[in-house]
Each structure stands twice: as structure tokens, then as C-alpha cells.
Scaffold this motif. Structure first.
Motif, PDB file in Angstrom:
ATOM      1  N   TYR A 136      10.555   5.509   5.555  1.00  0.00           N
ATOM      2  CA  TYR A 136       9.254   6.115   5.319  1.00  0.00           C
ATOM      3  C   TYR A 136       8.250   5.612   6.343  1.00  0.00           C
ATOM      4  O   TYR A 136       8.293   4.449   6.761  1.00  0.00           O
ATOM      5  N   LYS A 161      -2.945   6.527   4.200  1.00  0.00           N
ATOM      6  CA  LYS A 161      -2.204   7.706   3.741  1.00  0.00           C
ATOM      7  C   LYS A 161      -1.018   7.304   2.842  1.00  0.00           C
ATOM      8  O   LYS A 161      -0.732   6.127   2.663  1.00  0.00           O
ATOM      9  N   ARG A 162      -0.357   8.295   2.315  1.00  0.00           N
ATOM     10  CA  ARG A 162       0.820   8.053   1.491  1.00  0.00           C
ATOM     11  C   ARG A 162       2.045   7.831   2.364  1.00  0.00           C
ATOM     12  O   ARG A 162       2.118   8.347   3.479  1.00  0.00           O
ATOM     13  N   PRO A 163       3.052   7.087   1.899  1.00  0.00           N
ATOM     14  CA  PRO A 163       4.320   7.001   2.635  1.00  0.00           C
ATOM     15  C   PRO A 163       4.994   8.374   2.667  1.00  0.00           C
ATOM     16  O   PRO A 163       4.994   9.098   1.668  1.00  0.00           O
ATOM     17  N   GLN A 164       5.569   8.702   3.815  1.00  0.00           N
ATOM     18  CA  GLN A 164       6.263   9.980   3.959  1.00  0.00           C
ATOM     19  C   GLN A 164       7.642   9.760   4.539  1.00  0.00           C
ATOM     20  O   GLN A 164       7.809   8.995   5.494  1.00  0.00           O
ATOM     21  N   GLN A 217       4.101   5.271   6.980  1.00  0.00           N
ATOM     22  CA  GLN A 217       2.813   5.305   6.298  1.00  0.00           C
ATOM     23  C   GLN A 217       1.696   5.062   7.303  1.00  0.00           C
ATOM     24  O   GLN A 217       1.556   3.963   7.839  1.00  0.00           O
ATOM     25  N   GLN A 272       1.340  -1.317  -4.157  1.00  0.00           N
ATOM     26  CA  GLN A 272       1.466  -1.744  -2.757  1.00  0.00           C
ATOM     27  C   GLN A 272       0.464  -2.822  -2.460  1.00  0.00           C
ATOM     28  O   GLN A 272      -0.747  -2.629  -2.613  1.00  0.00           O
TER      29      GLN A 272
END
Lengths: 111, 113
Positions: free
Chosen positions: B36, B42-45, B38, A37
Motif C-alpha cells: 500500500y 490520505k488513505r492507504p491505497q 499512503q 495508525q
């Protein structure tokens, strides 16, 4: 935590050194992925795996290799790190087309 | 391969107003479209997804619409709240198997109190 862990969470390394990032899952999912990313580029696929010893390249695979010797582990290796590989790396898993679960990410800095 | 374009790249809306994020895809055989969220650091959810045999799907304040003919899909957030501030990514699964998602470049949504 979501059945997927990445290690390390942060790493600083020097140009030209090898680096290995680890993704470990406890979900027994068939598919595993490595994304990077970067600002302005979103999430870009590096490599993915559809089973033990079954891997394939994504759109930005140059300079990276992967291995999957067990269902639960997917390793990403930078053979000789370069500054352009400074990024946040996310591992993801999926069972089918039900969506991905992402790991917490690894922030890699190459100096 | 699949190409997913996402607009806008940034979006600011007043708290309580609606937000709309749009994506287009290139592969007409794509059949699964997740979104998603994000949050910073944090992580993508996954927040919502839609399959090609459905035109619209809702989950409380969030909805996704799909227009297969035009090859575009949109995320709608109503009655926005400060906790909706995040980066949102759309994605599509192209044909060819092995279930790999192609992501859009993301939209940074800011909710103004």
C-alpha cells in the motif's frame, strides 16, 4: 468515493467521554476492519467483522468495542476515551483476499 | 500470530534511481502479500500485490518479488519520480481465515529532485 465513508473526519473529545466512530460501505463486502495508525507503529488492527453480528478482536482491542447490526455499517466505540487513544482511525473493507479498500480516516484527539 | 517486519523505515533516493523496500513475515502459511502507498494526509491505497504461487509480479515501474523459502518479499520502484514520495506499507495475510492483514510499520520514501 471508493464506496466507503467514515464519520466524523475529525473529532476532539475530553478524557473519560464515550466516542463512536462510524464506517459505512456501499459495496456489500463481507469483511470490515478498524485500524489505528500511529507514528512508528504502522497500521494496527483493533477489531474486525466477518458478517452481521460477527466480530472479533485484533491486536490492540483493549478500550474499544464494535458493533455491526447491518452489512453496511461498522461502529467503533471508545467507552471512556483516554489520551493514548489519540490517533488516526481507518476503516477498511474487503470482499476476499483481493486487498483492502480504506476509508479516508478519522483523526481523533483526546484532551 | 503473524509478524511482519519492514526495512528501512526511511529511504531517500535521487529522482530517476531505483528504490527497494524489504519485508519479512513469520507465518509460513501466509499466502497473500499486498503493498500500500499512503500519501500525506490520505488513505492507504493498494498499488500491487502478489500471491504465494507467484515469484514476481510487475506493473509498469513497480515490481514485487517473493521468496517463500526465506519468507521475505520486496517492493522495487524503478525510474523514481517525485510523485513516488509517500509512505509504503507491506502486509501479509496469516493462516486462520477471516482475511485479516498484518501490516509492516511502513517506509517513508523521499524522492530527491
Amino acid at each position: 468515493d471508493a464506496g466507503i465513508t467514515q464519520s466524523p473526519r475529525h473529532k476532539v473529545t475530553e478524557t473519560g467521554t464515550p466516542v463512536t466512530l462510524r464506517c459505512h460501505q456501499t459495496e456489500n463486502h463481507r469483511y470490515m476492519y478498524w485500524y489505528r495508525q500511529d507514528p512508528g507503529h504502522g497500521l494496527r488492527l483493533i477489531h474486525y467483522s466477518y458478517g452481521v453480528k460477527d466480530t472479533d478482536k485484533g491486536e490492540v482491542s483493549d478500550g474499544y468495542s464494535v458493533s455491526r447490526s447491518k452489512t453496511e455499517d461498522f461502529l467503533l466505540t471508545l467507552e471512556s476515551a483516554t489520551s493514548s487513544q489519540t490517533s488516526v482511525y481507518f476503516c477498511a473493507i474487503s470482499l476476499d483476499t483481493a486487498g483492502y479498500t480504506f476509508g479516508s480516516g478519522t483523526r481523533l484527539t483526546v484532551v | 500470530g503473524e509478524n511482519v517486519e519492514q526495512h528501512p523505515s526511511t529511504l531517500s533516493v535521487q529522482e530517476g534511481d531505483s528504490a527497494v523496500i524489504k519485508c519479512t513475515y513469520s507465518d509460513s502459511a501466509s499466502n497473500y502479500f499486498p503493498w500500500y502507498k499512503q500519501e500525506l494526509g490520505k488513505r492507504p491505497q493498494l498499488i500491487i500485490d502478489i500471491r504465494s504461487n507467484v515469484g514476481e509480479k510487475k506493473d509498469q515501474r513497480i515490481a514485487v518479488t517473493l521468496n517463500k523459502t526465506a519468507k521475505h518479499f520486496s517492493l522495487h520502484i524503478t525510474e523514481t519520480q517525485p510523485e513516488d514520495s509517500a509512505v509504503y506499507f507491506c502486509a501479509a495475510i496469516p493462516s486462520g481465515g477471516n482475511e485479516k492483514l498484518t501490516f509492516g510499520t511502513g517506509t517513508r520514501l523521499t524522492i530527491i529532485p
